[in-house]
Write an enzyme that holds these catalytic residues in place. Structure first.
Site, PDB file in Angstrom:
ATOM      1  N   SER A 186      -0.755 -21.312  23.698  1.00  0.00           N
ATOM      2  CA  SER A 186      -1.830 -21.319  22.701  1.00  0.00           C
ATOM      3  C   SER A 186      -2.194 -22.749  22.359  1.00  0.00           C
ATOM      4  O   SER A 186      -1.350 -23.527  21.888  1.00  0.00           O
ATOM      5  CB  SER A 186      -1.372 -20.588  21.437  1.00  0.00           C
ATOM      6  OG  SER A 186      -2.155 -20.999  20.336  1.00  0.00           O
ATOM      7  N   GLN A 188      -4.043 -23.598  19.966  1.00  0.00           N
ATOM      8  CA  GLN A 188      -4.037 -23.762  18.504  1.00  0.00           C
ATOM      9  C   GLN A 188      -2.626 -24.080  18.012  1.00  0.00           C
ATOM     10  O   GLN A 188      -2.440 -24.926  17.142  1.00  0.00           O
ATOM     11  CB  GLN A 188      -4.584 -22.508  17.833  1.00  0.00           C
ATOM     12  CG  GLN A 188      -6.072 -22.335  18.108  1.00  0.00           C
ATOM     13  CD  GLN A 188      -6.658 -21.085  17.513  1.00  0.00           C
ATOM     14  OE1 GLN A 188      -5.978 -20.294  16.888  1.00  0.00           O
ATOM     15  NE2 GLN A 188      -7.957 -20.892  17.721  1.00  0.00           N
ATOM     16  N   ASP A 336     -10.919 -16.298  26.205  1.00  0.00           N
ATOM     17  CA  ASP A 336     -12.098 -15.944  25.403  1.00  0.00           C
ATOM     18  C   ASP A 336     -13.193 -15.280  26.235  1.00  0.00           C
ATOM     19  O   ASP A 336     -14.158 -14.734  25.687  1.00  0.00           O
ATOM     20  CB  ASP A 336     -12.666 -17.186  24.712  1.00  0.00           C
ATOM     21  CG  ASP A 336     -11.666 -17.776  23.720  1.00  0.00           C
ATOM     22  OD1 ASP A 336     -10.755 -17.039  23.286  1.00  0.00           O
ATOM     23  OD2 ASP A 336     -11.790 -18.973  23.402  1.00  0.00           O
ATOM     24  N   LYS A 363      -7.381 -11.622  18.048  1.00  0.00           N
ATOM     25  CA  LYS A 363      -8.521 -12.547  17.951  1.00  0.00           C
ATOM     26  C   LYS A 363      -9.398 -12.089  16.777  1.00  0.00           C
ATOM     27  O   LYS A 363      -8.930 -11.386  15.890  1.00  0.00           O
ATOM     28  CB  LYS A 363      -9.287 -12.571  19.272  1.00  0.00           C
ATOM     29  CG  LYS A 363      -8.459 -13.091  20.449  1.00  0.00           C
ATOM     30  CD  LYS A 363      -8.095 -14.559  20.304  1.00  0.00           C
ATOM     31  CE  LYS A 363      -7.345 -15.081  21.523  1.00  0.00           C
ATOM     32  NZ  LYS A 363      -6.881 -16.463  21.325  1.00  0.00           N
ATOM     33  N   ARG A 409     -17.945 -12.770  20.223  1.00  0.00           N
ATOM     34  CA  ARG A 409     -17.892 -12.577  21.690  1.00  0.00           C
ATOM     35  C   ARG A 409     -18.178 -11.121  22.065  1.00  0.00           C
ATOM     36  O   ARG A 409     -18.731 -10.839  23.128  1.00  0.00           O
ATOM     37  CB  ARG A 409     -16.555 -13.049  22.249  1.00  0.00           C
ATOM     38  CG  ARG A 409     -16.251 -14.501  21.867  1.00  0.00           C
ATOM     39  CD  ARG A 409     -15.615 -15.319  22.938  1.00  0.00           C
ATOM     40  NE  ARG A 409     -15.289 -16.636  22.396  1.00  0.00           N
ATOM     41  CZ  ARG A 409     -16.093 -17.700  22.435  1.00  0.00           C
ATOM     42  NH1 ARG A 409     -17.274 -17.632  23.022  1.00  0.00           N
ATOM     43  NH2 ARG A 409     -15.723 -18.852  21.902  1.00  0.00           N
TER      44      ARG A 409
HETATM   45  O1  SPQ Z   1     -11.105 -20.359  16.624  1.00  0.00           O
HETATM   46  P1  SPQ Z   1     -10.919 -18.911  16.941  1.00  0.00           P
HETATM   47  O2  SPQ Z   1     -11.492 -18.063  15.869  1.00  0.00           O
HETATM   48  O3  SPQ Z   1      -9.492 -18.554  17.235  1.00  0.00           O
HETATM   49  O4  SPQ Z   1     -11.786 -18.649  18.262  1.00  0.00           O
HETATM   50  C1  SPQ Z   1     -11.502 -18.155  19.586  1.00  0.00           C
HETATM   51  C2  SPQ Z   1     -12.890 -17.661  20.164  1.00  0.00           C
HETATM   52  O5  SPQ Z   1     -12.993 -16.621  20.811  1.00  0.00           O
HETATM   53  O6  SPQ Z   1     -13.840 -18.417  19.962  1.00  0.00           O
HETATM   54  C3  SPQ Z   1     -10.457 -17.054  19.636  1.00  0.00           C
HETATM   55  F1  SPQ Z   1     -10.763 -15.998  19.026  1.00  0.00           F
HETATM   56  O7  SPQ Z   1     -11.132 -19.220  20.464  1.00  0.00           O
HETATM   57  C4  SPQ Z   1      -9.866 -19.910  20.447  1.00  0.00           C
HETATM   58  C5  SPQ Z   1      -9.121 -19.606  21.742  1.00  0.00           C
HETATM   59  O8  SPQ Z   1      -8.893 -18.245  21.924  1.00  0.00           O
HETATM   60  C6  SPQ Z   1     -10.154 -21.375  20.345  1.00  0.00           C
HETATM   61  C7  SPQ Z   1      -9.013 -22.231  20.729  1.00  0.00           C
HETATM   62  C8  SPQ Z   1      -9.041 -23.678  20.408  1.00  0.00           C
HETATM   63  O9  SPQ Z   1     -10.131 -24.243  20.191  1.00  0.00           O
HETATM   64  O10 SPQ Z   1      -7.959 -24.289  20.377  1.00  0.00           O
HETATM   65  C9  SPQ Z   1      -7.927 -21.753  21.432  1.00  0.00           C
HETATM   66  C10 SPQ Z   1      -7.780 -20.341  21.803  1.00  0.00           C
HETATM   67  O11 SPQ Z   1      -6.877 -19.703  20.911  1.00  0.00           O
HETATM   68  P2  SPQ Z   1      -5.284 -19.748  21.135  1.00  0.00           P
HETATM   69  O12 SPQ Z   1      -4.759 -18.804  20.091  1.00  0.00           O
HETATM   70  O13 SPQ Z   1      -5.058 -19.248  22.521  1.00  0.00           O
HETATM   71  O14 SPQ Z   1      -4.830 -21.097  20.924  1.00  0.00           O
END
Ligand code: SPQ
Length: 449
Positions: A186, A188, A336, A363, A409
């Site tokens: 991830s 994030q 995504d 998500k 999405r």
């Molecule tokens: O920011 P958010 O709401 O989590 O948005 C999403 C998306 O579809 O736009 C996920 F729902 O994207 C994330 C992505 O899935 C954006 C992101 C980033 O900018 O770091 C990382 C991904 O999430 P993760 O949980 O895999 O780190």
């Protein structure tokens, strides 16, 4: 006569219905378009600009709801951010460690990236108290994935359900560095811990099971942070007590937004579309590999590097798609894009299997259940798997009433499915698209010929 009738019906509370009716004379998608700025890069440019010393200039920022949430949070923390504009945004940074204690709750809206990355920064700012929250969707998304490693760094965070759900309260502390082995790939989680490590003495390392998007690493280096990366073990180390300096950031078009046109151009016969200026960072191009496996005709033209990120123009021409299996390490590189890949699979010959994607369930909506339900309502044959979907392709879709579940999405994926359905499709709560693609409907009208 237009090849499709596309209307938007406004309702109460800013909600709107998107109604798509394909004309009996076959439509195709033509022209050259640009997609808005990359959402992940836009958030990071605003955040790093805010904690850097000096001025950051951002060209091509996404003007979607999510980066607007980031900008409003960091303004409350003391950064001066000019009015958001896709041409030019100026951020006057306050320097790392200098957040002001906000006089109000920091509201991340619908944005997982905003709340999770910001948590790493807030937890590592001693002597200040912060509260963070979000909309209905964000308040139901798991925060323990970042709260737990931050607590291992001695962070103080409180919230509902064992500190796992927003709203969260944070008492900033001087943290201890850790080596965190993340159970999930991830960006994030990785970015949250790295950002916490910036203002923490010593070396903070994150190891992930597979490589997730690396925009934080690229941008942190560009802003002057000291980072070491071990590609073999998917580990990143950041040196603490960092000093960041304002930069010029050029945000490329978002491949996650381009994905809707890549699938639309592939499934609508006779199409020939050029999507210009798309970011093709290898940690994001799983969608190109998956569509290539399905037999899509997509060419990368004019490949170049812009401000540390690879960029290309993508030409898509319609083709007969075939099924494929999508699983393993490719999943974080196209996570995504799975809702729109499900649409591609519905129009492909054979049975497509998507596995190892349980993350989709947490998500903005449960993207496995919602996509299966909504497309099945149109006549698709999709069965849910605990961590993915089985999609039997080749059944024609028939327009009906479907719902985005307020997930951007999902709203856009259903609109692309509607282009290849007979009859009229009404997408409820389609305004969700503005989270990442405010101009989506206008571009849809523009390319349908
Ligand atoms: O920011 P958010 O709401 O989590 O948005 C999403 C998306 O579809 O736009 C996920 F729902 O994207 C994330 C992505 O899935 C954006 C992101 C980033 O900018 O770091 C990382 C991904 O999430 P993760 O949980 O895999 O780190």
């Amino acid at each position: 006569m237009s090849a499709a009738v596309i209307t938007v019906e406004n309702q109460e509370n800013a909600a709107h219905k998107l109604i798509i009716q394909r004309s009996p004379s076959m439509l195709s998608l033509q022209g050259s378009i640009r997609v808005p700025g990359d959402k992940s890069i836009s958030h990071r440019a605003l955040m790093l600009g805010a904690i850097a010393e000096g001025e950051t200039q951002i060209e091509g920022l996404l003007l979607g709801e999510d980066p607007r949430s980031t900008a409003s949070c960091f303004r409350l923390l003391g950064a001066e951010i000019s009015e958001l504009n896709s041409e030019f945004v100026r951020v006057k940074g306050i320097g790392l460690g200098n957040f002001q204690e906000p006089v109000d709750v920091l509201n991340a809206g619908n944005s997982g990236t905003t709340i999770r990355l910001m948590l790493g920064l807030l937890a590592s700012h001693p002597g200040r108290f912060f509260t963070v929250t979000g909309d209905d969707s964000l308040r139901s998304r798991p925060m323990s994935r970042v709260v737990k490693p931050l607590q291992q760094m001695t962070a103080q965070i409180w919230g509902r359900k064992g500190n796992s759900l927003a709203p969260l309260a944070i008492q900033g502390q001087a943290l201890k560095p850790i080596h965190y082995h993340s159970p999930i790939a991830s960006a994030q989680v990785k970015s949250c811990i790295l950002l916490a490590g910036l203002n923490t003495e010593g070396k903070t390392t994150v190891t992930e099971p597979a490589l997730s998007r690396d925009h934080s690493e690229r941008m942190l280096r560009a802003f002057g942070a000291e980072l070491s990366i071990d590609p073999e073990t998917h580990s990143v180390t950041v040196m603490g007590n960092a000093k960041l300096y304002g930069q010029k950031v050029v945000v490329p078009g978002d491949i996650s937004s381009a994905a809707f046109w890549l699938v639309a151009g592939s499934i609508v016969p006779g199409s020939d579309l050029l999507v210009e200026n798309v970011g093709v960072n290898p940690t994001r191009t799983g969608i190109l590999e998956a569509l290539a496996m399905m037999g899509a005709d997509i060419q990368l033209e004019n490949q170049r590097e812009v401000a540390g990120e690879p960029v290309a123009d993508l030409r898509v021409r319609s083709s007969r798609l075939k099924s494929c299996t999508i699983e393993g390490d490719i999943i974080p590189r196209l996570i995504d894009e799975i809702p729109i890949l499900a649409v591609a699979a519905v129009f492909a010959e054979g049975t497509t299997i998507i596995r190892d994607a349980a993350e989709l369930r947490v998500k903005e909506s449960d993207r496995i259940t919602v996509m299966a339900q909504q497309l099945n309502q149109m006549g698709a044959k999709i069965s849910e798997l605990p961590d993915g979907m089985e999609i039997i392709g080749g059944t024609p879709l028939v327009g009906t009433d479907v719902d985005s579940h307020t997930d951007h999405r999902i709203a856009m994926s259903l609109a692309i499915a509607a282009l290849n359905a007979t009859g009229t499709t009404t997408i409820h709560r389609a305004e969700a698209a503005a989270i990442s693609y405010p101009n989506f409907t206008n571009t849809l009208v523009e390319v349908c010929r």
